[in-house]
Design a protein around this motif. Structure first.
Motif, PDB file in Angstrom:
ATOM      1  N   PRO A  65       0.815  -1.228   0.000  1.00 21.33           N
ATOM      2  CA  PRO A  65       0.000   0.000   0.000  1.00 21.33           C
ATOM      3  C   PRO A  65       0.845   1.273   0.000  1.00 21.33           C
ATOM      4  O   PRO A  65       0.359   2.343  -0.356  1.00 21.33           O
ATOM      5  N   GLY A  66       2.119   1.148   0.385  1.00 20.62           N
ATOM      6  CA  GLY A  66       3.014   2.312   0.375  1.00 20.62           C
ATOM      7  C   GLY A  66       3.745   2.473  -0.950  1.00 20.62           C
ATOM      8  O   GLY A  66       4.557   3.381  -1.109  1.00 20.62           O
ATOM      9  N   PHE A  67       3.506   1.565  -1.904  1.00 16.37           N
ATOM     10  CA  PHE A  67       4.091   1.594  -3.239  1.00 16.37           C
ATOM     11  C   PHE A  67       5.620   1.544  -3.218  1.00 16.37           C
ATOM     12  O   PHE A  67       6.299   2.154  -4.036  1.00 16.37           O
ATOM     13  N   SER A  68       6.119   0.759  -2.256  1.00 17.69           N
ATOM     14  CA  SER A  68       7.568   0.560  -2.199  1.00 17.69           C
ATOM     15  C   SER A  68       8.013  -0.557  -3.131  1.00 17.69           C
ATOM     16  O   SER A  68       9.190  -0.624  -3.504  1.00 17.69           O
ATOM     17  N   ASP A  69       7.083  -1.428  -3.520  1.00 10.57           N
ATOM     18  CA  ASP A  69       7.398  -2.530  -4.433  1.00 10.57           C
ATOM     19  C   ASP A  69       6.553  -2.349  -5.699  1.00 10.57           C
ATOM     20  O   ASP A  69       5.492  -2.924  -5.853  1.00 10.57           O
ATOM     21  N   MET A  70       7.056  -1.523  -6.610  1.00 10.35           N
ATOM     22  CA  MET A  70       6.300  -1.139  -7.787  1.00 10.35           C
ATOM     23  C   MET A  70       6.287  -2.258  -8.827  1.00 10.35           C
ATOM     24  O   MET A  70       7.317  -2.819  -9.177  1.00 10.35           O
ATOM     25  N   VAL A  71       5.095  -2.551  -9.317  1.00 13.16           N
ATOM     26  CA  VAL A  71       4.935  -3.553 -10.369  1.00 13.16           C
ATOM     27  C   VAL A  71       4.686  -2.878 -11.714  1.00 13.16           C
ATOM     28  O   VAL A  71       5.220  -3.286 -12.742  1.00 13.16           O
ATOM     29  N   VAL A  72       3.877  -1.832 -11.714  1.00  8.04           N
ATOM     30  CA  VAL A  72       3.578  -1.056 -12.921  1.00  8.04           C
ATOM     31  C   VAL A  72       3.713   0.424 -12.597  1.00  8.04           C
ATOM     32  O   VAL A  72       3.211   0.887 -11.565  1.00  8.04           O
ATOM     33  N   ASP A  73       4.405   1.169 -13.462  1.00  8.76           N
ATOM     34  CA  ASP A  73       4.497   2.623 -13.349  1.00  8.76           C
ATOM     35  C   ASP A  73       4.402   3.179 -14.767  1.00  8.76           C
ATOM     36  O   ASP A  73       5.412   3.351 -15.451  1.00  8.76           O
ATOM     37  N   SER A  74       3.185   3.428 -15.215  1.00  8.04           N
ATOM     38  CA  SER A  74       2.929   3.819 -16.600  1.00  8.04           C
ATOM     39  C   SER A  74       2.614   5.309 -16.695  1.00  8.04           C
ATOM     40  O   SER A  74       1.733   5.802 -15.997  1.00  8.04           O
TER      41      SER A  74
END
Length: 531
Positions: A461-470
């Motif tokens: 939920p903190g977006f420390s492990d990004m899977v998609v960044d478009s």
């Protein structure tokens, strides 16, 4: 015996024309350098003669006389003259002419810059890579006279110095900087009607070859590192600071340049008088038309400008050339523009001719001749600048000063409304058919429209492990087509395979055309189907 008296006149024929043995000839008409609210430097070239005189005043009657110095530029008697006029009044039109012996120029005009506190609007020009092209030898003359001067006359009332404050040139002024004749024949003479009225500020490109001629022909601000005079410098005009940098081999790796840049940016951050920073250097960090021309040095400069903009809120731009075509892009997370201002004469890097790449940062790339006009306005408590690309077309399609791209950036932004995530949410989401959907774009700024979206998916939920960044922008003009045509930016197809039976978190933010980002949408989560 009758004496016969012979009157002999020696005539020399040179590349500059026919001159007599006793009279000076102006080979390069006067051009302006390093203008400030209270001073300006005037330079010109003659075939001989030490006398360096500028007559000047606030009317065509002139009335004032200032003398300067002359320098032998090529060890043949040719002289470059330099006279600094001081005691001028800010934001005032002056008339002037130059004299060396019996050689006298026409009367020209210039206008001194304002102070930042004067709150005056102004325009400046950026162009580059006007180096001589044997297949189009008159192209630079055309860009200046049928392009820039004709554009100013059509669009604005008044004289050239009334409507143009300065000229920036990020390199490649000539084809070979070590060849003396090219400076007069290929650079100064085609642009004499422009340079005589508006100060020009170049930085060296690779084609200058670090030539002594570059440094003898120009008198740039002396505020760079003393041991590398005129390789890097800065110049203020009103509320804007211009940085000149040297991205060439032998100078891009010198640590003193970056140390100097960081010091100047720190001083600029603390200056209440400066709202915008424009840097110019020759080489690109990224180039959609010609990847081999890229240099990491420029990327390091961009990082520092982005950091400066984030910390101060002062928007920034870097102008460059080297690739012979126009490109305009913007940093993803910063109010920083990337602008290739070529080509003003050098042979175009046509689509498909060299290795290229469709970079996320760039929204427009054109394989065309042209120039860039920048308008800076103080606003009512919120200064802004507008960048306009004026195109001359290419060898296949001519354009007569056509506006092909434009962007406006405000000093103080007004963010669009925060979007809402619509889908997905909950369980049993098919990872192979996933389309993120969000609410429509809203903004309180008049005329604002949806210019970009940034979608993120993470396993935390903190977006420390990004899977998609478009990151998608409203236009992507690459290889003569808009690859973003038809995308309203409110949904995003996810092509990366997500793991079955996994919880993911996602969010989105919107950007307007003035580089203002909204806040991130509230985080939503979904669980993918199990296999």
């Amino acid at each position: 015996m009758k004496r016969i008296q012979l009157n002999i006149i020696f005539i020399f024929v040179t590349g500059w024309g026919i001159i007599t043995g006793n009279a000076q000839n102006i080979e390069i008409q006067p051009y302006l350098q390093d203008a400030g609210p209270e001073s300006v430097t005037v330079m010109w070239q003659t075939d001989s003669g030490e006398e360096s005189i500028v007559e000047w005043g606030v009317s065509p009657d002139l009335g004032n006389v200032t003398t300067g110095s002359a320098t032998d530029i090529n060890f043949t008697g040719t002289r470059v003259h330099k006279v600094k006029l001081i005691g001028l009044k800010r934001f005032t039109v002056y008339y002037y002419r130059v004299k060396t012996g019996k050689a006298t120029s026409d009367v020209y005009q210039f206008k001194t810059p304002p102070f930042s506190s004067d709150g005056e609007s102004f325009r400046f020009l950026a162009m580059s890579d006007m180096q001589y092209d044997r297949d189009a030898p008159d192209k630079f003359y055309e860009v200046v006279n049928e392009g820039i001067l004709a554009y100013l006359k059509k669009e604005f009332e008044g004289t050239v110095p009334d409507n143009l404050a300065m000229i920036l040139i990020p390199g490649d002024l000539v084809e070979n900087g070590a060849r003396f004749h090219q400076w007069g024949d290929h650079f100064f003479r085609p642009a004499e009607k422009l340079f005589s009225s508006v100060p020009v500020y170049p930085v060296p490109g690779n084609h200058e070859r670090n030539s002594v001629f570059f440094f003898k022909y120009f008198s740039l601000p002396e505020n760079g590192s003393p041991e590398y005079a005129e390789h890097w410098w800065y110049k203020d005009y009103g509320n804007t600071r211009i940085l000149g940098l040297d991205s060439n081999q032998g100078y891009r790796d010198i640590k003193e340049q970056m140390v100097w840049l960081e010091k100047v940016l720190e001083e600029t951050a603390n200056s209440k008088e400066i709202d915008f920073v424009f840097a110019q250097m020759h080489h690109p960090h990224k180039s959609e038309l010609w990847i081999p021309g890229e240099e990491d040095f420029t990327g390091e400069v961009v990082k520092r400008l982005e950091k400066f903009t984030d910390e101060t809120g002062k928007p920034s731009v870097h102008f460059f050339g080297h690739t012979h075509g126009y490109s305009r892009g913007q940093s993803k997370d910063h109010k920083h523009l990337w602008i290739n201002v070529a080509t003003a004469g050098g042979a175009i890097d046509n689509w498909g001719e060299f290795e290229g790449r469709d970079y996320d940062e760039f929204t427009v790339t054109q394989d065309e001749y042209g120039f860039v006009m920048v308008e800076v306005a103080p606003g009512e408590g919120n200064p802004k600048f507008t960048v306009k690309r004026i195109s001359r077309g290419n060898q296949y399609r001519k354009k007569d000063n056509e506006l092909t791209d434009s962007i406006t950036v405000w000093r103080y932004g007004k963010a669009p409304a925060t979007p809402e995530g619509v889908y997905p949410a909950g369980k049993n989401v098919d990872p192979e058919e996933l389309v993120l959907k969000a609410s429509g774009f809203k903004s309180d700024r008049k005329g604002a429209f949806h210019a970009a979206s940034n979608w993120q998916i993470s396993t935390t939920p903190g977006f420390s492990d990004m899977v998609v960044d478009s990151w998608k922008q409203y236009e992507n003009r690459y290889y003569n087509e808009n690859r973003q045509a038809g995308d309203d930016l409110t949904d995003e197809k996810i092509y990366r395979l997500l793991k079955p039976g996994t919880t993911y978190y996602w969010r989105v933010r919107y950007r307007d055309q003035n580089l203002n980002w909204s806040k991130w949408s509230p985080v939503r989560s979904f669980v993918t189907n199990r296999e």
